[in-house]
Design a protein around this motif. Structure first.
Motif, PDB file in Angstrom:
ATOM      1  N   THR A   1       0.836  -1.204   0.000  1.00 49.43           N
ATOM      2  CA  THR A   1       0.000   0.000   0.000  1.00 49.43           C
ATOM      3  C   THR A   1       0.870   1.253   0.000  1.00 49.43           C
ATOM      4  OG1 THR A   1      -1.681  -1.208   1.238  1.00 49.43           O
ATOM      5  CG2 THR A   1      -1.886   1.186   1.182  1.00 49.43           C
TER       6      THR A   1
ATOM      7  N   GLU B   1       2.325   1.767  -3.461  1.00 47.05           N
ATOM      8  CA  GLU B   1       1.318   2.284  -4.382  1.00 47.05           C
ATOM      9  C   GLU B   1       1.105   3.775  -4.175  1.00 47.05           C
ATOM     10  OE1 GLU B   1      -2.112  -0.099  -3.620  1.00 47.05           O
ATOM     11  OE2 GLU B   1      -1.240  -1.898  -4.527  1.00 47.05           O
ATOM     12  N   LYS B   2       1.072   4.204  -2.912  1.00 47.67           N
ATOM     13  CA  LYS B   2       0.896   5.637  -2.642  1.00 47.67           C
ATOM     14  C   LYS B   2       2.091   6.440  -3.138  1.00 47.67           C
ATOM     15  CE  LYS B   2      -2.329   6.328   1.062  1.00 47.67           C
ATOM     16  NZ  LYS B   2      -2.526   6.935   2.386  1.00 47.67           N
ATOM     17  N   MET B   3       3.287   5.905  -2.954  1.00 48.58           N
ATOM     18  CA  MET B   3       4.473   6.631  -3.409  1.00 48.58           C
ATOM     19  C   MET B   3       4.502   6.725  -4.926  1.00 48.58           C
ATOM     20  SD  MET B   3       7.524   5.699  -0.723  1.00 48.58           S
ATOM     21  CE  MET B   3       7.653   4.006  -1.200  1.00 48.58           C
ATOM     22  N   GLN B   4       4.013   5.707  -5.635  1.00 47.21           N
ATOM     23  CA  GLN B   4       3.956   5.766  -7.090  1.00 47.21           C
ATOM     24  C   GLN B   4       2.969   6.823  -7.565  1.00 47.21           C
ATOM     25  OE1 GLN B   4       3.133   1.748  -8.282  1.00 47.21           O
ATOM     26  NE2 GLN B   4       5.281   1.118  -8.133  1.00 47.21           N
ATOM     27  N   ARG B   5       1.953   7.109  -6.738  1.00 46.18           N
ATOM     28  CA  ARG B   5       0.986   8.163  -7.065  1.00 46.18           C
ATOM     29  C   ARG B   5       1.430   9.515  -6.516  1.00 46.18           C
ATOM     30  NH1 ARG B   5      -2.939   4.202  -5.023  1.00 46.18           N
ATOM     31  NH2 ARG B   5      -3.005   5.494  -3.171  1.00 46.18           N
ATOM     32  N   ASN B   6       2.689   9.600  -6.049  1.00 45.79           N
ATOM     33  CA  ASN B   6       3.259  10.817  -5.470  1.00 45.79           C
ATOM     34  C   ASN B   6       2.488  11.290  -4.238  1.00 45.79           C
ATOM     35  OD1 ASN B   6       5.398  10.995  -7.271  1.00 45.79           O
ATOM     36  ND2 ASN B   6       4.179  12.141  -8.758  1.00 45.79           N
ATOM     37  N   GLU B   7       2.016  10.339  -3.459  1.00 50.09           N
ATOM     38  CA  GLU B   7       1.358  10.648  -2.191  1.00 50.09           C
ATOM     39  C   GLU B   7       2.278  10.218  -1.056  1.00 50.09           C
ATOM     40  OE1 GLU B   7      -2.428   8.732  -2.004  1.00 50.09           O
ATOM     41  OE2 GLU B   7      -3.044   9.476  -3.953  1.00 50.09           O
ATOM     42  N   VAL B   8       2.179  10.903   0.062  1.00 51.57           N
ATOM     43  CA  VAL B   8       2.980  10.563   1.228  1.00 51.57           C
ATOM     44  C   VAL B   8       2.295   9.418   1.976  1.00 51.57           C
ATOM     45  CG1 VAL B   8       3.929  11.405   3.407  1.00 51.57           C
ATOM     46  CG2 VAL B   8       3.820  12.920   1.432  1.00 51.57           C
ATOM     47  N   PRO B   9       2.990   8.305   2.193  1.00 52.44           N
ATOM     48  CA  PRO B   9       2.380   7.169   2.893  1.00 52.44           C
ATOM     49  C   PRO B   9       2.501   7.293   4.415  1.00 52.44           C
ATOM     50  CG  PRO B   9       4.532   6.539   2.109  1.00 52.44           C
ATOM     51  CD  PRO B   9       4.292   7.954   1.655  1.00 52.44           C
TER      52      PRO B   9
ATOM     53  N   LYS C   1       0.227   7.286   6.906  1.00 57.27           N
ATOM     54  CA  LYS C   1      -0.540   6.291   7.663  1.00 57.27           C
ATOM     55  C   LYS C   1       0.149   4.930   7.612  1.00 57.27           C
ATOM     56  CE  LYS C   1      -4.759   3.750   7.165  1.00 57.27           C
ATOM     57  NZ  LYS C   1      -5.764   3.438   6.198  1.00 57.27           N
TER      58      LYS C   1
END
Length: 174
Positions: A56, A59-67, A69
């Motif tokens: 998870t 996947e977030k890092m690939q969408r340029n989101e900070v993981p 949580k």
């Protein structure tokens, strides 16, 4: 200091007392077997949940989101693994609570909320971290709208840059 006293003094005494009581009811070797079985089941469960949390986060890092949580939940899984491998029934209960997705999400939300109050915005809560309103231990608050430097044009940053992409034999920077 009280938490450390409970962890290192009272918890082992409670664990030993519980192990003795359980051993007197079901037998010593059965108790040892139960402790070993719970360690193996816990390690398997923590590994499975850890892989899921890691996927998870990726996947977030690939969408340029900070993981964020996922990082907190990963830390919870590390603590759960340590608790589950430690011999004893009380540590196993807390370890399984941190390893189960539902309770782990709850504890991660509580830790995240606490961290936001203490780290991200010190002084914005009720006397959090002992700093004044809008101050941080590192000087100026990151939320302060005043410029950080004496240069008020705001469009220029000084620094140095070296391009290492052509000299990298492993092609790590491309």
């Amino acid at each position: 200091m009280r938490v450390l006293f409970i962890l290192f003094a009272l918890l082992p005494i409670l664990e030993i007392a519980l192990l003795i009581n359980v051993g007197s009811v079901i037998g010593g070797w059965n108790t040892v077997g139960l402790v070993i079985l719970s360690a193996f089941i816990g390690a398997y469960f923590v590994k499975r949940e850890g892989v899921s949390t890691l996927q998870t986060a990726q996947e977030k890092m690939q969408r340029n989101e900070v993981p964020g949580k996922e990082l907190v939940e990963g830390l919870m899984l590390v603590v759960a693994g340590i608790l589950l491998v430690t011999p004893g029934f009380i540590t196993d209960i807390f370890g399984f609570l941190l390893a189960m997705p539902g309770s782990r999400h709850f504890f991660a939300a509580q830790v995240s909320k606490h961290m936001k109050m203490r780290v991200v915005a010190p002084g914005m809560g009720q006397g959090a971290a002992g700093f004044g309103q809008g101050q941080s231990p590192f000087g100026q608050s990151p939320f302060d709208e005043r410029p950080r430097s004496h240069n008020n044009d705001g469009d220029m940053f000084e620094g140095e840059y070296t391009d290492h992409t052509t000299n990298d034999p492993d092609k790590r920077l491309k």
